[in-house]
Design a protein around this motif. Structure first.
Motif, mmCIF file in Angstrom:
data_model
loop_
_atom_site.group_PDB
_atom_site.id
_atom_site.type_symbol
_atom_site.label_atom_id
_atom_site.label_comp_id
_atom_site.label_asym_id
_atom_site.label_seq_id
_atom_site.Cartn_x
_atom_site.Cartn_y
_atom_site.Cartn_z
ATOM 1 N N LEU A 1 0.848 -1.182 0.000
ATOM 2 C CA LEU A 1 0.000 0.000 0.000
ATOM 3 C C LEU A 1 0.886 1.236 0.000
ATOM 4 O O LEU A 1 1.754 1.379 0.869
ATOM 5 C CB LEU A 1 -0.903 -0.011 1.228
ATOM 6 N N VAL A 2 0.674 2.131 -0.965
ATOM 7 C CA VAL A 2 1.531 3.310 -1.076
ATOM 8 C C VAL A 2 0.835 4.602 -0.682
ATOM 9 O O VAL A 2 1.507 5.560 -0.288
ATOM 10 C CB VAL A 2 2.140 3.446 -2.483
ATOM 11 N N ALA A 3 -0.492 4.664 -0.785
ATOM 12 C CA ALA A 3 -1.200 5.892 -0.463
ATOM 13 C C ALA A 3 -2.664 5.596 -0.223
ATOM 14 O O ALA A 3 -3.240 4.713 -0.868
ATOM 15 C CB ALA A 3 -1.060 6.931 -1.581
ATOM 16 N N THR A 4 -3.287 6.333 0.696
ATOM 17 C CA THR A 4 -4.719 6.211 0.947
ATOM 18 C C THR A 4 -5.338 7.591 1.064
ATOM 19 O O THR A 4 -4.668 8.573 1.408
ATOM 20 C CB THR A 4 -5.039 5.426 2.230
ATOM 21 N N ILE A 5 -6.631 7.651 0.786
ATOM 22 C CA ILE A 5 -7.421 8.854 1.007
ATOM 23 C C ILE A 5 -8.776 8.410 1.529
ATOM 24 O O ILE A 5 -9.415 7.530 0.956
ATOM 25 C CB ILE A 5 -7.534 9.703 -0.281
#
Length: 114
Positions: free
Chosen positions: A47-51
């Motif tokens: 996982l590299v980024a979440t929003i």
């Protein structure tokens, strides 16, 4: 059934930029946190980024300061702006919910090489 379609990958030189898009089907996009994941050959998907649904973001340390995740709820689309790309960013990039709850799409290949 939620479907995810990633696009925007390609071949770029180190230091270059790409903008990935993730089109999401269904009517519950705005209720889910969304994430971008990547998987390089021989490595696990990470996982590299979440929003989240309110717009708060989180990033893996390896991409912090270089990648920006965003979402357009009206278009049911998530984005990943990738700047200052490095060879170690080379991977197939996928979108999903922030916990990987949806079926995985085809992904989009990002290759960073001179």
């Amino acid at each position: 059934q939620v479907q995810l379609v990633e696009s925007g990958g390609g071949l770029v030189q180190p230091g270059g930029s790409l903008r990935l898009s993730c089109a999401v089907s269904g009517s519950f996009f705005s209720f889910h946190g969304m994430g971008w994941y990547r998987q390089a050959p021989g490595k696990q998907r990470e996982l590299v980024a979440t929003i989240n649904s309110g717009g708060s973001t989180n990033y893996a340390d390896s991409v912090k300061g270089r990648f920006t995740i965003s979402r357009d709820n009206a278009k049911k689309t998530a984005y990943l702006q990738m700047n200052s790309l490095k060879p170690e960013d080379t991977a197939v990039y996928y979108c999903n919910s922030a916990i990987g709850a949806f079926p995985w799409g085809q992904g989009t290949q990002v290759t960073v090489s001179s």
